[in-house]
Design a protein around this motif. Structure first.
Motif, PDB file in Angstrom:
ATOM      1  N   LYS A  19       0.836  -1.208   0.000  1.00 12.78           N
ATOM      2  CA  LYS A  19       0.000   0.000   0.000  1.00 12.78           C
ATOM      3  C   LYS A  19       0.870   1.258   0.000  1.00 12.78           C
ATOM      4  N   TYR A  20       1.949   1.243   0.773  1.00  9.03           N
ATOM      5  CA  TYR A  20       2.881   2.376   0.789  1.00  9.03           C
ATOM      6  C   TYR A  20       3.476   2.587  -0.602  1.00  9.03           C
ATOM      7  N   LEU A  21       3.932   1.504  -1.217  1.00  9.66           N
ATOM      8  CA  LEU A  21       4.522   1.599  -2.558  1.00  9.66           C
ATOM      9  C   LEU A  21       3.500   2.124  -3.569  1.00  9.66           C
ATOM     10  N   THR A  22       2.259   1.713  -3.414  1.00 10.61           N
ATOM     11  CA  THR A  22       1.194   2.212  -4.291  1.00 10.61           C
ATOM     12  C   THR A  22       1.003   3.708  -4.111  1.00 10.61           C
ATOM     13  N   LEU A  23       0.892   4.144  -2.859  1.00 12.84           N
ATOM     14  CA  LEU A  23       0.692   5.568  -2.574  1.00 12.84           C
ATOM     15  C   LEU A  23       1.853   6.424  -3.085  1.00 12.84           C
ATOM     16  N   GLU A  24       3.061   5.895  -3.001  1.00 12.27           N
ATOM     17  CA  GLU A  24       4.253   6.640  -3.402  1.00 12.27           C
ATOM     18  C   GLU A  24       4.497   6.650  -4.910  1.00 12.27           C
ATOM     19  N   ASN A  25       3.981   5.646  -5.609  1.00 11.21           N
ATOM     20  CA  ASN A  25       4.382   5.481  -7.007  1.00 11.21           C
ATOM     21  C   ASN A  25       3.268   5.523  -8.045  1.00 11.21           C
ATOM     22  N   ILE A  26       2.020   5.444  -7.616  1.00 17.51           N
ATOM     23  CA  ILE A  26       0.921   5.424  -8.590  1.00 17.51           C
ATOM     24  C   ILE A  26      -0.069   6.524  -8.231  1.00 17.51           C
ATOM     25  N   PRO A  27      -0.366   7.417  -9.159  1.00 14.41           N
ATOM     26  CA  PRO A  27      -1.369   8.448  -8.867  1.00 14.41           C
ATOM     27  C   PRO A  27      -2.759   7.815  -8.714  1.00 14.41           C
ATOM     28  N   LEU A  28      -3.631   8.485  -7.972  1.00 10.33           N
ATOM     29  CA  LEU A  28      -4.991   7.997  -7.781  1.00 10.33           C
ATOM     30  C   LEU A  28      -5.626   7.679  -9.127  1.00 10.33           C
ATOM     31  N   HIS A  29      -6.162   6.486  -9.261  1.00  7.72           N
ATOM     32  CA  HIS A  29      -6.772   5.946 -10.480  1.00  7.72           C
ATOM     33  C   HIS A  29      -5.758   5.688 -11.601  1.00  7.72           C
ATOM     34  N   GLY A  30      -4.467   5.889 -11.306  1.00 11.31           N
ATOM     35  CA  GLY A  30      -3.427   5.587 -12.287  1.00 11.31           C
ATOM     36  C   GLY A  30      -3.184   4.090 -12.338  1.00 11.31           C
ATOM     37  N   THR A  31      -2.675   3.615 -13.454  1.00  8.12           N
ATOM     38  CA  THR A  31      -2.440   2.189 -13.661  1.00  8.12           C
ATOM     39  C   THR A  31      -1.021   1.942 -14.137  1.00  8.12           C
ATOM     40  N   VAL A  32      -0.414   0.901 -13.562  1.00  2.00           N
ATOM     41  CA  VAL A  32       0.888   0.424 -14.010  1.00  2.00           C
ATOM     42  C   VAL A  32       0.694  -1.022 -14.429  1.00  2.00           C
ATOM     43  N   GLU A  33       0.979  -1.284 -15.704  1.00  3.84           N
ATOM     44  CA  GLU A  33       0.798  -2.639 -16.225  1.00  3.84           C
ATOM     45  C   GLU A  33       1.972  -3.513 -15.781  1.00  3.84           C
ATOM     46  N   ALA A  34       1.663  -4.655 -15.183  1.00  2.00           N
ATOM     47  CA  ALA A  34       2.702  -5.585 -14.728  1.00  2.00           C
ATOM     48  C   ALA A  34       2.870  -6.721 -15.720  1.00  2.00           C
ATOM     49  N   ILE A  35       1.781  -7.422 -16.006  1.00  2.00           N
ATOM     50  CA  ILE A  35       1.767  -8.502 -16.993  1.00  2.00           C
ATOM     51  C   ILE A  35       0.631  -8.171 -17.962  1.00  2.00           C
ATOM     52  N   PRO A  36       0.977  -7.780 -19.201  1.00  2.00           N
ATOM     53  CA  PRO A  36      -0.059  -7.333 -20.147  1.00  2.00           C
ATOM     54  C   PRO A  36      -1.244  -8.300 -20.243  1.00  2.00           C
ATOM     55  N   SER A  37      -2.423  -7.734 -20.182  1.00  2.00           N
ATOM     56  CA  SER A  37      -3.706  -8.445 -20.289  1.00  2.00           C
ATOM     57  C   SER A  37      -3.963  -9.425 -19.142  1.00  2.00           C
ATOM     58  N   ILE A  38      -3.112  -9.407 -18.114  1.00  2.00           N
ATOM     59  CA  ILE A  38      -3.314 -10.312 -16.984  1.00  2.00           C
ATOM     60  C   ILE A  38      -3.371  -9.550 -15.660  1.00  2.00           C
ATOM     61  N   LEU A  39      -2.329  -8.753 -15.381  1.00  2.00           N
ATOM     62  CA  LEU A  39      -2.210  -8.112 -14.067  1.00  2.00           C
ATOM     63  C   LEU A  39      -1.700  -6.690 -14.200  1.00  2.00           C
ATOM     64  N   SER A  40      -2.376  -5.784 -13.497  1.00  2.00           N
ATOM     65  CA  SER A  40      -1.885  -4.408 -13.415  1.00  2.00           C
ATOM     66  C   SER A  40      -2.104  -3.919 -11.982  1.00  2.00           C
ATOM     67  N   PHE A  41      -1.488  -2.793 -11.696  1.00  2.00           N
ATOM     68  CA  PHE A  41      -1.656  -2.158 -10.398  1.00  2.00           C
ATOM     69  C   PHE A  41      -2.326  -0.817 -10.633  1.00  2.00           C
ATOM     70  N   THR A  42      -3.506  -0.656 -10.032  1.00  2.00           N
ATOM     71  CA  THR A  42      -4.301   0.556 -10.183  1.00  2.00           C
ATOM     72  C   THR A  42      -4.649   1.072  -8.798  1.00  2.00           C
ATOM     73  N   TYR A  43      -4.240   2.300  -8.502  1.00  2.00           N
ATOM     74  CA  TYR A  43      -4.496   2.878  -7.182  1.00  2.00           C
ATOM     75  C   TYR A  43      -5.961   3.303  -7.086  1.00  2.00           C
ATOM     76  N   PHE A  44      -6.660   2.679  -6.146  1.00  2.00           N
ATOM     77  CA  PHE A  44      -8.078   2.946  -5.915  1.00  2.00           C
ATOM     78  C   PHE A  44      -8.314   3.116  -4.422  1.00  2.00           C
ATOM     79  N   ARG A  45      -9.141   4.075  -4.049  1.00  2.00           N
ATOM     80  CA  ARG A  45      -9.521   4.287  -2.647  1.00  2.00           C
ATOM     81  C   ARG A  45     -10.894   3.674  -2.413  1.00  2.00           C
TER      82      ARG A  45
END
Length: 158
Positions: A19-45
């Motif tokens: 959660k800390y890494l998410t808050l520090e690295n991903i803007p709110l509602h921003g997405t970072v793709e980890a494994i295309p079409s399988i897994l991403s990280f999206t900051y949501f409250r």
């Protein structure tokens, strides 16, 4: 019993780190793709529970979580001593409950970030995974325990 509390603590630490890494690295509602079409990280409250139900009912969540944590600790101390599988399931549930409780206390929402791209499923976090796996283990344990008792009764009737 100490090992099961350590398991809960490890769950809380991993949950809070992600959660800390998410808050520090991903803007709110921003997405970072980890494994295309399988897994991403999206900051949501999330101000509610699973699937954002009961949004904004923080006092309710505080009360319920404190009760749940108390009940889990009681069962870990009384029943968990006798059964490792039961204690393990409880330790996962406890770690997940505490992980999300920390967010609610300090942020007034829960940080969710894990998004499965291949299925329409709500965004979740490590605490949610721990709670879900713990509940599944608990259900399996209860079915197995019931089956074992039934089998013993059957053998006793012969």
């Amino acid at each position: 019993m100490l090992i099961y509390y350590i398991i809960s603590l490890v769950v809380v630490l991993i949950d809070q780190l992600t959660k800390y890494l998410t808050l520090e690295n991903i803007p709110l509602h921003g997405t970072v793709e980890a494994i295309p079409s399988i897994l991403s990280f999206t900051y949501f409250r999330n101000t509610g529970a699973a699937w954002s139900i009961l949004e904004g009912q923080m006092v309710f969540f505080y009360i319920v979580t404190v009760i749940v944590i108390g009940v889990i600790i009681y069962y870990m101390q009384t029943q968990g001593k006798n059964d490792k599988a039961f204690a393990f399931a409880l330790s996962l549930i406890l770690g997940g409950a505490i992980g999300n409780f920390i967010d609610r206390l300090f942020l007034n929402y829960v940080v969710d970030m894990i998004r499965l791209e291949f299925i329409d499923f709500p965004i979740f976090n490590v605490a949610d995974m721990s709670l879900s796996v713990g509940v599944i283990f608990m259900i399996l344990y209860l079915f197995y325990d019931e089956w074992k008792e039934h089998k013993q009764k059957k053998v006793g009737m012969k």
